[in-house]
Design an enzyme around this catalytic site. Structure first.
Site, PDB file in Angstrom:
ATOM      1  N   ASN A   1      44.539  44.210  36.550  1.00 12.94           N
ATOM      2  CA  ASN A   1      44.025  43.957  37.898  1.00 12.94           C
ATOM      3  C   ASN A   1      45.190  43.929  38.876  1.00 12.94           C
ATOM      4  OD1 ASN A   1      42.132  43.070  39.932  1.00 12.94           O
ATOM      5  ND2 ASN A   1      42.932  40.992  39.698  1.00 12.94           N
TER       6      ASN A   1
ATOM      7  N   HIS B   1      46.242  42.100  42.569  1.00  9.43           N
ATOM      8  CA  HIS B   1      45.827  40.990  43.430  1.00  9.43           C
ATOM      9  C   HIS B   1      46.841  40.863  44.574  1.00  9.43           C
ATOM     10  CE1 HIS B   1      44.024  37.151  44.513  1.00  9.43           C
ATOM     11  NE2 HIS B   1      45.252  36.692  44.653  1.00  9.43           N
TER      12      HIS B   1
ATOM     13  N   GLN C   1      52.595  47.948  49.156  1.00  8.01           N
ATOM     14  CA  GLN C   1      53.310  47.654  47.907  1.00  8.01           C
ATOM     15  C   GLN C   1      52.385  47.745  46.698  1.00  8.01           C
ATOM     16  OE1 GLN C   1      56.552  47.604  48.037  1.00  8.01           O
ATOM     17  NE2 GLN C   1      56.317  47.827  50.255  1.00  8.01           N
TER      18      GLN C   1
HETATM   19  C1  GRF Z   1      43.392  45.154  47.468  1.00  6.96           C
HETATM   20  O1  GRF Z   1      44.148  44.360  48.360  1.00  6.96           O
HETATM   21  C2  GRF Z   1      43.293  44.475  46.146  1.00  6.96           C
HETATM   22  O2  GRF Z   1      44.444  43.799  45.787  1.00  6.96           O
HETATM   23  C3  GRF Z   1      42.171  43.504  46.405  1.00  6.96           C
HETATM   24  O3  GRF Z   1      41.251  44.240  47.178  1.00  6.96           O
HETATM   25  C4  GRF Z   1      41.940  45.253  47.882  1.00  6.96           C
HETATM   26  C5  GRF Z   1      41.307  46.556  47.478  1.00  6.96           C
HETATM   27  O4  GRF Z   1      41.756  47.620  48.225  1.00  6.96           O
HETATM   28  N1  GRF Z   1      41.666  42.964  45.173  1.00  6.96           N
HETATM   29  P1  GRF Z   1      41.354  49.105  47.839  1.00  6.96           P
HETATM   30  O5  GRF Z   1      39.849  49.140  47.596  1.00  6.96           O
HETATM   31  O6  GRF Z   1      42.141  49.525  46.640  1.00  6.96           O
HETATM   32  O7  GRF Z   1      41.711  49.905  49.081  1.00  6.96           O
END
Ligand code: GRF
EC number: 2.1.2.2
Length: 224
Positions: free
Chosen positions: A102, A104, A168
């Site tokens: 995952n 985060h 990042q």
């Molecule tokens: C990202 O910031 C991820 O870390 C979080 O939700 C966002 C998803 O962005 N869990 P994307 O759908 O990959 O553009």
């Protein structure tokens, strides 16, 4: 890859598969939302997609069983959560332990959960960042594969910080998947090693920036 929304991390991974950086193939993108833009990104890249709407199931267990059936039918070696906004059951997590990762948008274990950019700003921390980790049963927990650190600036709002962190994410998620695909990750106690090695010990970021006398090592007082 499991998504729920924009799929910008999916895009970053697709780009790195396409240019050969990641030795692997994205076998399918699964979304719990039919209108997730990430599905369009996948379809445009010729990747198979599937919508499994969580609202069609009357329990988390039933939804997760449908997910497992779909993922296992594809014989995926790695399951990547990328903005997948459902909490997974212990049964799902145990089924994929060691091959479920995952991303985060905070430096875990600080700020798990939702609205974490605002929480970091409210806490007054000088840095936040993002984390790619193996998933364990506790939400936003598990051995950390990669982290990137960004500064929090005095005038930041959650959206500015989220944008800085997301850039990042798009670097370290492909890095983590590449290392996994190359078989270079191992776990010692709770620490994930790359090629079995520890890394550079002298890297430090400091905010606010150090003024001149503090940038070099202190002069030792002469001993007796
Ligand atoms: C990202 O910031 C991820 O870390 C979080 O939700 C966002 C998803 O962005 N869990 P994307 O759908 O990959 O553009």
């Amino acid at each position: 890859m499991l998504i729920s929304g924009s799929g910008s991390n999916l895009q970053a991974l697709m780009d790195r598969v396409e240019d050969g950086t990641i030795p692997g193939r994205i076998v399918r993108v699964i979304s719990n939302k039919a209108d997730a833009y990430g599905l369009t990104r996948a379809q445009e890249a010729g990747i198979d997609t599937l919508v499994i709407d969580h609202k069609a199931y009357d329990s988390r267990e039933a939804f997760d069983a449908a997910l497992i059936a779909a993922i296992d039918a594809d014989e995926a070696d790695l399951v990547c959560l990328a903005g997948f906004m459902r909490v997974l059951t212990g049964g799902f997590v145990r089924h994929y332990v060691g091959r479920l990762i995952n991303v985060h948008p905070s430096l875990l274990p600080a700020f798990p959960g939702l609205k974490v950019q605002q929480k970091a700003i409210d806490a007054g921390v000088r840095f936040s960042g993002c984390t790619v980790h193996f998933v364990e049963e506790e939400v936003d927990a598990g051995p950390i594969i990669a982290q990137a650190v960004v500064p929090i600036l005095p005038d930041d709002d959650a959206s500015a910080l989220a944008g800085r962190i997301l850039k990042q994410e798009h670097r370290i998620y492909p890095l983590a998947v590449k290392l996994f695909a190359e078989g270079r990750l191992s776990t010692r106690n709770r620490t994930v090693l790359v090629d079995g090695q520890p890394w550079e010990p002298e890297t430090a970021l400091v905010n606010p920036p150090l003024p001149a006398p503090l940038t070099s090592a202190p002069r030792r007082r002469a001993g007796p």
